[in-house]
Design a protein around this motif. Structure first.
Motif, PDB file in Angstrom:
ATOM      1  N   PHE A   1      77.244  66.561  54.259  1.00 26.87           N
ATOM      2  CA  PHE A   1      76.217  66.977  55.628  1.00 26.87           C
ATOM      3  C   PHE A   1      77.018  66.610  56.757  1.00 26.87           C
ATOM      4  O   PHE A   1      77.522  65.519  56.923  1.00 26.87           O
ATOM      5  N   CYS A   2      77.152  67.577  57.822  1.00 30.26           N
ATOM      6  CA  CYS A   2      77.709  67.229  59.282  1.00 30.26           C
ATOM      7  C   CYS A   2      76.541  66.897  59.988  1.00 30.26           C
ATOM      8  O   CYS A   2      75.935  67.620  60.467  1.00 30.26           O
TER       9      CYS A   2
ATOM     10  N   GLU B   1      84.619  68.343  63.928  1.00 24.85           N
ATOM     11  CA  GLU B   1      84.340  66.890  64.016  1.00 24.85           C
ATOM     12  C   GLU B   1      84.713  66.181  62.721  1.00 24.85           C
ATOM     13  O   GLU B   1      84.667  66.665  61.663  1.00 24.85           O
ATOM     14  N   ALA B   2      85.365  64.892  62.923  1.00 24.73           N
ATOM     15  CA  ALA B   2      85.772  64.094  61.817  1.00 24.73           C
ATOM     16  C   ALA B   2      84.486  63.440  61.101  1.00 24.73           C
ATOM     17  O   ALA B   2      83.829  63.076  61.788  1.00 24.73           O
ATOM     18  N   LEU B   3      84.451  63.741  59.680  1.00 19.75           N
ATOM     19  CA  LEU B   3      83.397  63.207  58.936  1.00 19.75           C
ATOM     20  C   LEU B   3      83.937  61.590  58.560  1.00 19.75           C
ATOM     21  O   LEU B   3      82.881  60.913  58.294  1.00 19.75           O
ATOM     22  N   ASP B   4      85.032  61.127  58.566  1.00 20.56           N
ATOM     23  CA  ASP B   4      85.261  59.923  58.213  1.00 20.56           C
ATOM     24  C   ASP B   4      85.140  58.946  59.450  1.00 20.56           C
ATOM     25  O   ASP B   4      85.620  59.683  60.682  1.00 20.56           O
ATOM     26  N   SER B   5      84.787  57.798  59.361  1.00 20.94           N
ATOM     27  CA  SER B   5      84.530  56.835  60.725  1.00 20.94           C
ATOM     28  C   SER B   5      86.081  56.066  60.560  1.00 20.94           C
ATOM     29  O   SER B   5      86.680  55.702  59.642  1.00 20.94           O
TER      30      SER B   5
ATOM     31  N   THR C   1      76.834  66.797  63.422  1.00 22.43           N
ATOM     32  CA  THR C   1      76.649  67.481  64.415  1.00 22.43           C
ATOM     33  C   THR C   1      76.407  68.680  64.244  1.00 22.43           C
ATOM     34  O   THR C   1      75.532  69.323  65.277  1.00 22.43           O
ATOM     35  N   CYS C   2      76.640  69.460  63.087  1.00 26.52           N
ATOM     36  CA  CYS C   2      76.069  70.794  62.913  1.00 26.52           C
ATOM     37  C   CYS C   2      74.803  70.742  62.416  1.00 26.52           C
ATOM     38  O   CYS C   2      73.952  71.776  62.452  1.00 26.52           O
ATOM     39  N   ASN C   3      74.264  69.496  61.738  1.00 20.14           N
ATOM     40  CA  ASN C   3      72.872  69.406  61.230  1.00 20.14           C
ATOM     41  C   ASN C   3      72.936  70.428  59.936  1.00 20.14           C
ATOM     42  O   ASN C   3      71.593  70.980  59.943  1.00 20.14           O
ATOM     43  N   LYS C   4      73.959  70.519  59.316  1.00 22.97           N
ATOM     44  CA  LYS C   4      73.641  71.341  58.065  1.00 22.97           C
ATOM     45  C   LYS C   4      74.841  71.143  56.979  1.00 22.97           C
ATOM     46  O   LYS C   4      75.791  70.151  57.439  1.00 22.97           O
ATOM     47  N   GLY C   5      74.988  71.565  55.898  1.00 22.57           N
ATOM     48  CA  GLY C   5      75.834  71.245  54.859  1.00 22.57           C
ATOM     49  C   GLY C   5      77.148  72.071  55.230  1.00 22.57           C
ATOM     50  O   GLY C   5      76.985  73.424  55.589  1.00 22.57           O
ATOM     51  N   VAL C   6      78.319  71.604  55.203  1.00 27.39           N
ATOM     52  CA  VAL C   6      79.608  72.344  55.642  1.00 27.39           C
ATOM     53  C   VAL C   6      80.659  72.277  54.639  1.00 27.39           C
ATOM     54  O   VAL C   6      80.800  71.540  53.562  1.00 27.39           O
TER      55      VAL C   6
ATOM     56  N   ASP D   1      76.747  61.317  52.636  1.00 26.16           N
ATOM     57  CA  ASP D   1      75.443  62.213  52.981  1.00 26.16           C
ATOM     58  C   ASP D   1      75.690  63.800  52.299  1.00 26.16           C
ATOM     59  O   ASP D   1      76.661  64.459  52.998  1.00 26.16           O
ATOM     60  N   VAL D   2      75.038  64.328  51.503  1.00 21.61           N
ATOM     61  CA  VAL D   2      75.351  65.438  51.109  1.00 21.61           C
ATOM     62  C   VAL D   2      73.954  66.348  51.057  1.00 21.61           C
ATOM     63  O   VAL D   2      73.021  65.725  51.044  1.00 21.61           O
ATOM     64  N   VAL D   3      74.279  67.612  50.893  1.00 22.43           N
ATOM     65  CA  VAL D   3      73.059  68.724  50.714  1.00 22.43           C
ATOM     66  C   VAL D   3      73.472  69.443  49.549  1.00 22.43           C
ATOM     67  O   VAL D   3      74.481  69.894  49.093  1.00 22.43           O
TER      68      VAL D   3
END
Length: 106
Positions: A73-74, A102-106, A76-81, A9-11
């Motif tokens: 898109f993170c 927070e890790a973006l990879d699952s 947790t932060c609810n924004k593009g990081v 997911d990207v912004v």
């Protein structure tokens, strides 16, 4: 390791679609470009091809965006990081959010 991968997911940061969120459909590493769903829509005139089952006319499709114009898109932060990298105890290298860690990879 790539900073942005297919399915992320990207912004979109700038341009006519600034602020739009979407998923990465394709990454073109040679050109440093990505194709994002429902962003950078362009119209293409398509010639009909009955053998392939393609009807002619004007189609709307996504065009590639420069990689520098998108941020992951993170949730947790609810924004593009911005992205950082961290090596876990088991030796795996994961992408992390620079804001919250927070890790973006699952």
């Amino acid at each position: 390791m790539q900073r942005i991968k297919k399915g992320d997911d990207v912004v979109v940061r700038s341009g006519k679609d600034a602020g739009k969120r979407g998923t990465v459909q394709r990454v073109l590493p040679r050109d440093n470009r990505v194709v994002v769903a429902n962003a950078n829509m362009v119209k293409r005139h398509v010639r009909p091809n009955p053998q392939a089952g393609i009807a002619g006319g004007i189609q709307e499709r996504e065009a590639a965006l420069d990689l520098s114009k998108v941020n992951p898109f993170c949730r947790t932060c609810n924004k593009g990081v911005r992205i950082g990298f961290k090596t876990l105890e088991d030796g795996r290298k994961v992408r992390v959010c620079r804001s919250c860690g927070e890790a973006l990879d699952s």
